[in-house]
Design a protein around this motif. Structure first.
Motif, PDB file in Angstrom:
ATOM      1  N   HIS A   1       0.849  -1.190   0.000  1.00 42.59           N
ATOM      2  CA  HIS A   1       0.000   0.000   0.000  1.00 42.59           C
ATOM      3  C   HIS A   1       0.887   1.242   0.000  1.00 42.59           C
ATOM      4  O   HIS A   1       1.797   1.347   0.814  1.00 42.59           O
ATOM      5  CB  HIS A   1      -0.887   0.038   1.247  1.00 42.59           C
TER       6      HIS A   1
ATOM      7  N   VAL B   1       0.570   5.560  -0.295  1.00 42.49           N
ATOM      8  CA  VAL B   1      -0.272   6.762  -0.379  1.00 42.49           C
ATOM      9  C   VAL B   1       0.630   7.978  -0.295  1.00 42.49           C
ATOM     10  O   VAL B   1       1.531   8.020   0.550  1.00 42.49           O
ATOM     11  CB  VAL B   1      -1.293   6.825   0.774  1.00 42.49           C
TER      12      VAL B   1
ATOM     13  N   VAL C   1      -4.451  13.176  -3.484  1.00 37.30           N
ATOM     14  CA  VAL C   1      -3.927  11.902  -3.013  1.00 37.30           C
ATOM     15  C   VAL C   1      -3.521  11.052  -4.214  1.00 37.30           C
ATOM     16  O   VAL C   1      -4.323  10.808  -5.115  1.00 37.30           O
ATOM     17  CB  VAL C   1      -4.995  11.157  -2.175  1.00 37.30           C
TER      18      VAL C   1
ATOM     19  N   SER D   1      -2.528   7.357  -4.900  1.00 35.80           N
ATOM     20  CA  SER D   1      -2.696   6.151  -4.100  1.00 35.80           C
ATOM     21  C   SER D   1      -2.700   4.912  -4.971  1.00 35.80           C
ATOM     22  O   SER D   1      -3.184   4.917  -6.102  1.00 35.80           O
ATOM     23  CB  SER D   1      -4.012   6.226  -3.326  1.00 35.80           C
TER      24      SER D   1
ATOM     25  N   THR E   1      -4.671   2.472  -5.157  1.00 32.82           N
ATOM     26  CA  THR E   1      -5.999   1.957  -4.801  1.00 32.82           C
ATOM     27  C   THR E   1      -6.694   1.360  -6.005  1.00 32.82           C
ATOM     28  O   THR E   1      -6.447   1.778  -7.144  1.00 32.82           O
ATOM     29  CB  THR E   1      -6.880   3.066  -4.194  1.00 32.82           C
TER      30      THR E   1
ATOM     31  N   LYS F   1      -6.741  -3.498  -2.017  1.00 31.52           N
ATOM     32  CA  LYS F   1      -6.664  -2.051  -2.209  1.00 31.52           C
ATOM     33  C   LYS F   1      -8.008  -1.460  -2.618  1.00 31.52           C
ATOM     34  O   LYS F   1      -8.072  -0.433  -3.273  1.00 31.52           O
ATOM     35  CB  LYS F   1      -5.553  -1.740  -3.219  1.00 31.52           C
TER      36      LYS F   1
ATOM     37  N   GLU G   1      -5.319   5.706   3.059  1.00 22.11           N
ATOM     38  CA  GLU G   1      -5.513   7.082   2.617  1.00 22.11           C
ATOM     39  C   GLU G   1      -5.960   7.982   3.769  1.00 22.11           C
ATOM     40  O   GLU G   1      -5.468   9.109   3.899  1.00 22.11           O
ATOM     41  CB  GLU G   1      -6.514   7.134   1.460  1.00 22.11           C
TER      42      GLU G   1
END
Lengths: 779, 779
Positions: free
Chosen positions: A223, A225, A238, A240, A242, A277, A283
């Motif tokens: 992960h 961020v 952001v 990220s 994800t 994710k 986040e």
């Protein structure tokens, strides 16, 4: 476009073409190999700080005090975030969660799992941030804890959450919170017919309990961020890794009280997701730290913290199935307990899938399912490649073999007597418009030369060999919305605007193929944009094997609009009806008169057209009644089967996979190579879950948060033969997702093969040498 | 959408509403004031280097050698770019230009103006880059030069370009290159009737030559480019203070041989443009330097280099006008020479506007215009706020007063006898669908209490006072294309996707107002995106006063699609026909039953709609025959007038502006405050050109490249009274641009006022004290 699809269709038919059906290489293949890919991991921005998290060593404890003053004084430390910061009047909300807002960004009064964050440090370097963690003093008062479902549901059990959860107020009317209480987060129930009566009348009943452990996704990329909060403009940006750009945007917008347009989420290609994710994960804490620090903050989760970030749900499934002597299923009664860990995350939705999936691809007139999300003091569980389905399939496909054994019937034959066929209703009351299970099961059985007599044997070396099959059904997220836009530029280059996330699965490549063919330009000329919620169209999520079908459909629709506009522009120049024009390989020509043609660039320049744009959407609808589980669970169903041949060393209990075969109904295959690679990955994940993977907790603390002690399938473990097959019938025009379809049947087929080889069944995953040996020794 | 507008309309009607017609503050006003605005100037990216340019000290010279070895060795220097780098097989093209590719990125064999770049340095700091410039050794062989049109067109004149220009091969069939040759870059001609015969028969003829000097835009923010070339991915990313994101993208895509999708141009808000930042300017050299350096390169042009970056064309206009004794214009014959400097830039287009504009807003049966772009050894000239029009208006509105004097007629009356009226044809043959000149002229005359007797007087202090009026027409870029998209997110926040550039003019604010009203949500909820060619829809350019009308129309159409979709979604929830639903202030309600209403957010959440999207376009068509100038010059015409009252100190010749009045036909005014601010800016620019501004060259070298020696209008110069007026007729629904409309008539009105005060005409701008005194003294 949005809302109801204008043409009432929820999917788009495509045919093989110049690009569709071709094994185009992954667009960014080279950059993935040579390291030039723009992973979030590689992102740098000026004035960036580096974050580390201080985490609870206890599974359950009251926080008596937190002292970060020494950490704050360490040179190079920029900010330390604790719950106290959320007292500021301008502070963001301290809790988040995709369905239930029960997860603190940082803990204030209590920690609920070993690893729960109590503080976050931003520093000039990651090393300084790590050093600062050692200077944070937290005084805990350890509390009694619950780590298993049994403990959590026992009378007088300590409560993970003192108050029952409250649903977020937006659009979650289908989540049943009324059943919650104690450590039950939410429940789901499915009711069809009269199960008690049917079971009472059934000629045979099998009643067993099956167990799947918590496992971790182990994505190659952790992960990551990188958050920037601009307090003067009240804007949050952001970057990220994800799978859900818009889900993250919405979570942050709610948390910070900002309009969705003031939160920008940018998502570069991911190094794997598998569900880990989806929804906001790190986040919120990174954004809150950036808000506190007044500088950009980058968090890269260390591998050991990945293991406590999110897990696949541990599940305990008690299943009773009644049948007639001749093998007709009459009733199934299921209690499914999903160990959701300390926070709800997406458990309230997952337990629905995990619930109705227990019915399997079978026609069973009487069904009762009670599915529970249970809070415990373990790391939170969430989505994992086909969420809820592999735990369910592990249970029901073991049970089918157990029932066959009881009936003295070939387990393949038993299945075939009960498989759903086209036009029949599933237990939710919805009609199955497609049913390929007979074909899939036949293929799986044939792949291992299945016969009732060959299912077990002893090899020359004294190894016990066995074969197994399994067949499953899997829903996809419903309702669902995908928007896309396409822009053909005047030089004939094309931009596909999508928020679908490329995470190695090749999503952007297949979208480029679909767009290329739908307009009629070479796939090399297509560029697919990086998702950026400030710019790219709304998409619900990149998960649930939905992207190729849903986003692929939206892109195809958008591209067809572009083609029509291009033909309209060209019709004046070519002095022909636009209906008589064909577009192929970047040329617009009069049908049958290839000499009367113009390139896209010529059409644009001669009409002084800067670009040609179009948009498109695919929207599906559905949903289940929370009391009865009746309704539409899935817009369409993913269908797969697997078979396996294993050998067991009777001395060690170790399982060797001689052959693994997996088949999925694929609909129209857009990219055979990528489809097969997804199948390979999915099959090996299944094998890994079946034989190796298990998060082991001691006193609520994870004992194997590393890749030495946590085993995933390795090169040396690969099956001697690994075969995957795509079921694509002639004339098939509908796209079906297949990224998750064969993970569940592979686990179950391996379970059945091991049972056939060992002569005894291991109902608890993974089937480690110790467990196999124990089972064989009758302990 | 693209190509032909689907509804055959090239504009969109709007009415005053909750936002439209309101003086909403500029959205980013606060950030412009407090310095938090993201100007390109403030951009930083990791590993960024800083650029400076080595420039020729000579106006015309052969380059004998360039030695950059010492500069390359200076610690901190990362790369030095010279023409030699373009010999590499992977090199970009070394020439660029929006119409004619005649401008070298860096000069190789010849320099053509004092300031022509011969090398570019990228270094760790700007200071190091500046120091490196001193180490570059260039040996020049100075050549004879031409700096004026007269010199350039003289027999045997040195040639600025050895070869005649070749047009880019794309879509420029309307540019007449055939007439080019020698130092003539391109020519334009307009032919109507029989000018020679008509002039021969005319009862009076005025024949005069008028002169406008080169001036500079002096934007607050200089040219800034930050370029990154990724050689492995073959992608070029450019952050630029440009008015034309797509024009820059296309220029770079062509130069680097990349598909347009591999070039990304991002445009943050600008600190002023005024035409100086249209088309590629410093993007090619910065991108080439980034290509050489292998690192990002940022160029911020120093103020003295701004003065040689691009200029408003110096123009020499010989105009003959014939009339009857009673003041009917019968013929006009014009030769216009635009001094384009060393490179064509946009001169080939500008000379058309500057050509046909010489006819003015008058009905003249016989017209001949020959307009020339002339190469000289001066810095290149390009677009400047209403390009070509202010030079033309300076000529024709002086000539109208001179003709009136000759006829002994009131100059206002003379104009009114000849002004175009609705339905009449302009000299290009196109019909004027709107004609407001009578009204505008009447207002201008009334504002200074015009009467033939009051046009000149002597004040109590002995100053000479005079009044003047002027009226003009101005075209807008035609054909033109604007695309936009709008996305309403589920929380009711809205994104407007546009490539229109915000440069302080308030474009994004008015687009937000139009979008807000067209959907029915508060303007505070609207966010307008930063142009980014990777994401935002195609727009031709932010110039020519076209954005509010063209992009505003596209945004309005897109927003109306969103509103319809929103009403459709809400109709099921509110159990009403979507036609019976109204959307206002973020609420959808049943007409007449305000209690039956839902917020946008409620509609979206209850229908599980992630976002609602729509797109729209405004496309205009037109063009002129290059031989005759007949066709459609402008989709619609901007119309303005001005009047002035001045006093001249007879001792010094200094002009004091007592009153300045300007009026423009505004159509529907979207934002009165911003419209008036644009008018103020435009009027003061005109005053500045009339009285102060002039680039002065000595031996081809600019002598006043700074704000001490180059005068622009300052606070102390402001008119005692400055009035602007927007002509918005009741019921008016069409938007008209007005950002440039009153610059030309203000210059001309001041010219007429000075002539009336002084009793003698200064035909050469600016009307400095020296020139006024010289004229009055008859020298």
């Amino acid at each position: 476009m949005t809302g109801k699809p204008d043409d009432g269709r929820t999917s788009v038919a495509v045919a093989a073409g110049a690009a569709v059906g071709q094994s185009v290489d992954v667009l960014e293949a080279r950059s993935r190999v040579d390291g030039t890919i723009d992973f979030a991991l590689n992102a740098e921005i000026p004035h960036m700080t580096h974050a580390r998290l201080a985490r609870s060593p206890y599974a359950h404890a009251r926080i008596l005090s937190i002292d970060v003053s020494a950490a704050e004084k360490l040179p190079g430390v920029v900010a330390v975030l604790t719950a106290a910061d959320f007292e500021r009047p301008d502070a963001p909300a301290r809790h988040h969660g995709p369905v239930v807002r029960d997860q603190p960004v940082v803990c204030g009064t209590k920690v609920r799992f070993a690893g729960d964050p109590v503080a976050a440090v931003a520093a000039e370097t990651e090393e300084i941030a790590a050093a600062a963690l050692g200077l944070i003093e937290v005084v805990y008062d350890e509390l009694p804890k619950v780590t298993t479902v049994e403990e959590a549901l026992a009378g007088g059990a300590p409560l993970v959450h003192d108050r029952p959860p409250e649903a977020r107020d937006r659009g979650y009317s289908d989540i049943k919170l009324a059943g919650a209480g104690g450590n039950i987060c939410t429940r789901f129930q499915l009711r069809r017919g009269d199960v008690e009566a049917a079971l009472a009348e059934a000629e045979v009943v099998v009643d067993r309990t099956y167990f799947s452990p918590a496992v971790q996704h182990v994505t190659m990329e952790p992960h990551v961020v990188l958050a920037t909060y601009d307090g003067r403009k009240r804007e949050l940006t952001v970057l990220s890794s994800t799978q859900g750009p818009f889900a993250v945007r919405d979570a942050l917008s709610e948390m910070f009280g900002l309009p969705s347009s003031a939160v920008r989420v940018v998502v570069p290609p991911l190094g794997g997701g598998y569900g880990a994710k989806t929804y906001a994960k790190y986040e919120p804490i990174t954004a809150a730290l950036a808000w506190k620090a007044g500088r950009p903050v980058k968090l890269v989760l260390p591998r050991d913290e990945e293991f406590i970030s999110i897990t696949k749900h541990e599940a305990t499934i008690r299943m009773r199935t009644g049948a007639t002597r001749d093998g007709r299923l009459v009733a199934r009664d299921v209690e499914v307990f999903f160990n959701g860990g300390a926070y709800a995350d997406i458990s309230p939705r997952l337990i629905k899938n995990g619930g109705y999936s227990c019915v399997g691809p079978y026609d069973i007139p009487h069904v009762r399912v009670d599915s529970y999300a249970v809070y415990t003091n373990l790391p939170p569980a969430g989505a994992y490649r086909g969420y809820g389905v592999s735990q369910a399939a592990w249970a029901y496909e073991q049970q089918m073999d157990e029932l066959a054994e009881l009936l003295g019937m070939d387990p393949v034959e038993l299945r075939k007597r009960n498989l759903l066929t086209k036009g029949q209703d599933f237990a939710t009351g919805e009609t199955m418009h497609e049913a390929h299970w007979h074909q899939l099961l036949d293929k799986a059985a044939a792949a291992v030369e299945w016969s009732p007599d060959s299912k077990a044997a002893r090899s020359a070396e004294g190894r016990l060999s066995g074969k197994g099959v399994a067949v499953i059904l899997k829903s996809t997220i419903t309702p669902s919305t995908a928007h896309a836009a396409v822009r053909l530029d005047a030089d004939g280059a094309m931009q596909v605007f999508t928020s679908a996330v490329e995470m190695g699965q090749g999503a952007h490549t297949v979208l480029a193929q679909l767009a290329a063919d739908a307009v009629g330009i070479p796939v090399e000329r297509v560029h697919v944009t990086t998702p950026d919620t400030w710019y790219t169209p709304y998409d619900q999520t990149t998960s649930s094997s939905r992207t190729t079908r849903a986003m692929g459909g939206a892109v195809t629709k958008a591209a067809r609009v572009v083609r029509e506009r291009l033909r309209h522009l060209a019709s004046e120049l070519l002095e022909a009806d636009s209906g008589d024009l064909v577009v192929a390989d970047g040329l617009v020509s009069v049908a049958g008169v290839p000499s009367r043609s113009l390139s896209v660039a010529e059409v644009c320049y001669r009409t002084r057209t800067g670009s040609i744009s179009g948009d498109g959407e695919v929207v599906t609808s559905g949903g289940l009644d929370p009391e009865t589980g009746q309704g539409v669970a899935s817009d369409h169903w993913h269908q797969g089967a697997a078979s396996a041949e294993v050998e067991i060393d009777p001395a060690t209990g170790k399982v060797y996979v001689r052959k693994l075969y997996a088949v999925a109904h694929a609909g129209r295959v857009i990219n055979p190579k990528l489809a097969r690679l997804q199948m390979h990955g999915s099959a090996l994940f299944g094998m890994s879950h079946a034989l190796y993977e298990e998060l082991i907790y001691d006193n609520g603390v994870l004992t194997n948060p590393n890749l030495s002690e946590y085993s995933i399938v390795a090169m040396g473990d690969l099956p001697a033969r690994l075969e995957v097959e795509l079921l694509e019938e002639p004339g098939e025009a509908q796209i079906h997702g297949l990224g998750e379809t064969v993970l569940p049947p592979v686990i179950a087929a391996l379970g059945n093969a091991v049972a056939n080889a060992a002569g005894v069944r291991v109902r608890r995953l993974p089937m480690t040498p110790e467990r196999v040996l124990d089972a064989m020794e009758g302990t």
